[in-house]
Write a protein that holds these residues in place. Structure first.
Motif, short mmCIF file in Angstrom:
data_model
loop_
_atom_site.label_atom_id
_atom_site.label_comp_id
_atom_site.label_asym_id
_atom_site.label_seq_id
_atom_site.Cartn_x
_atom_site.Cartn_y
_atom_site.Cartn_z
N GLU A 180 0.74 -1.08 0.05
CA GLU A 180 -0.08 0.01 -0.26
C GLU A 180 0.77 1.32 -0.04
OE1 GLU A 180 -3.76 0.28 1.97
OE2 GLU A 180 -3.56 -1.79 2.79
N TYR A 181 2.05 1.06 0.02
CA TYR A 181 3.06 2.23 0.04
C TYR A 181 3.88 2.40 -1.01
CZ TYR A 181 1.52 2.54 4.93
OH TYR A 181 1.02 2.63 6.11
N ASP A 182 3.92 0.93 -1.67
CA ASP A 182 5.00 1.12 -2.89
C ASP A 182 4.19 0.97 -4.17
OD1 ASP A 182 7.11 0.66 -4.62
OD2 ASP A 182 8.16 -0.75 -3.31
N PRO A 183 4.15 1.60 -5.18
CA PRO A 183 3.53 1.33 -6.26
C PRO A 183 3.98 0.24 -7.15
CG PRO A 183 4.71 3.35 -6.47
CD PRO A 183 4.64 3.00 -5.07
N SER A 184 5.41 -0.08 -6.81
CA SER A 184 5.74 -1.26 -7.65
C SER A 184 5.66 -2.62 -7.07
CB SER A 184 7.50 -1.14 -7.57
OG SER A 184 8.13 -1.12 -6.38
N ASP A 185 4.92 -2.44 -5.84
CA ASP A 185 4.51 -3.70 -5.14
C ASP A 185 2.91 -4.11 -5.20
OD1 ASP A 185 5.36 -5.99 -3.82
OD2 ASP A 185 5.06 -5.09 -1.70
N GLN B 5 -1.40 7.08 -4.63
CA GLN B 5 -1.35 7.70 -3.28
C GLN B 5 -1.32 6.87 -2.16
OE1 GLN B 5 -5.23 10.00 -3.59
NE2 GLN B 5 -4.09 11.81 -4.10
N THR B 6 -0.43 7.17 -1.34
CA THR B 6 -0.18 6.32 -0.10
C THR B 6 -1.27 6.43 0.96
OG1 THR B 6 1.00 8.19 0.87
CG2 THR B 6 2.11 6.32 -0.08
N PRO B 7 -1.82 5.55 1.80
CA PRO B 7 -2.94 5.50 2.54
C PRO B 7 -3.54 6.63 3.10
CG PRO B 7 -1.84 3.51 2.93
CD PRO B 7 -0.88 4.53 2.20
#
Length: 292
Positions: free
Chosen positions: A249-254, A264-266
């Motif tokens: 939820e913090y890394d768009p590559s993940d 966008q981060t949470p």
């Protein structure tokens, strides 16, 4: 606290709750003994008399000496003993405490091609090193997560206070006189910027913790892993109510991001949703009042 002291303290902490595992008392006493705990410390932690502790230590040493352990040279350095579990093929292991600073447990390469080992021996080694990996992975998580958690209290409190101030200011618009309306809206827009800045700071800190958890989950396995909230629930820092998410939820590559969707981060995402709701309502009121 140095490494040896941490190991001894962890062994004593395990011993303090031995009453939950009656069949593990003697191995736990022995584990505390080999970690450097004195008989007085063992007596205080376990509640048994010194002579009982001496007898338990001697019995463990005698049992380990009397038994021909074909796996002796392959055991993990933190291994103390193993005993059959409740079910067939299950084993309970007793360990010297892990600190997380050790090298990752890996079954010795020479054990794979050793003809002196039976299939049962190899299976038990696999179970031992799997258990060692779980113990080490959990200890390593705590080693990294504790200081990270302690550094996160400030950004979390800043974020929550900013959100509360923004929501209170928005709610106060209902009772704001027309002559002060624009000034109050200006104040609210300033708070919007503060909320987004605080949300970014919180998400950055939470992302670092999530990365530590991702490493832990990869080490111990998804089925054996616990959530971040569960793992940190006993820390000195009170994390109740914290919004802690998984790494993806913090890394768009993940994670998968639909085409055209902005990542966008949470905390930033939730704040933006609320900010846009407030702005939309203010515009609606302004239109109806003829201010636009």
């Amino acid at each position: 606290m140095d490494n040896a002291a941490e190991k001894k303290q962890a062994a004593l902490n395990d011993l303090r709750i031995w009453r939950s595992w009656f069949d593990r008392r003697d191995p736990l006493i022995y584990a505390a003994h080999v970690s450097g705990a004195t008989l007085a410390e063992i007596r205080e932690a376990s509640g048994v008399a010194k002579n009982t502790a001496r007898t338990a230590i001697a019995a463990q040493e005698e049992a380990m000496t009397a038994t021909t352990d074909t796996l002796a040279k392959f055991h993990h350095p933190n291994f103390v003993s193993a005993e059959p579990g409740r079910f067939e093929g299950e084993w309970k292991f007793t360990w010297k405490p892990f600190t997380g600073r050790e090298e990752e447990p890996l079954r010795p390469v020479e054990s794979y091609g050793n003809d002196d080992l039976s299939s049962e021996d190899r299976k038990m080694l696999e179970l031992e090193y799997r258990a060692a990996t779980e113990m080490w992975g959990t200890a390593r998580f705590h080693l990294k997560a504790r200081p990270q958690i302690s550094s996160m209290a400030m950004p979390w409190n800043t974020y929550r206070r900013a959100r509360a101030a923004m929501e209170d200011t928005y709610d106060s618009l209902l009772s704001t006189a027309d002559t002060n309306w624009r000034a109050q809206v200006m104040k609210l827009t300033d708070l919007h910027h503060k909320v987004l800045a605080a949300a970014k700071d919180w998400d950055k800190a939470a992302a670092e913790l999530a990365l530590i958890h991702k490493e832990y989950e990869r080490t111990v396995g998804a089925e054996e892993s616990y959530s971040i909230s569960h793992l940190v629930s006993g820390y000195e820092t009170n994390t109740q109510g914290w919004d802690l998410r998984y790494h993806h939820e913090y890394d768009p590559s993940d994670r998968y991001i639909p085409h055209g969707e902005k990542f966008q981060t949470p905390a930033v995402k939730e704040s933006m949703v609320e900010i846009e709701r407030q702005k939309s309502r203010i515009r609606e009121v302004a239109d109806l009042a003829g201010d636009r």
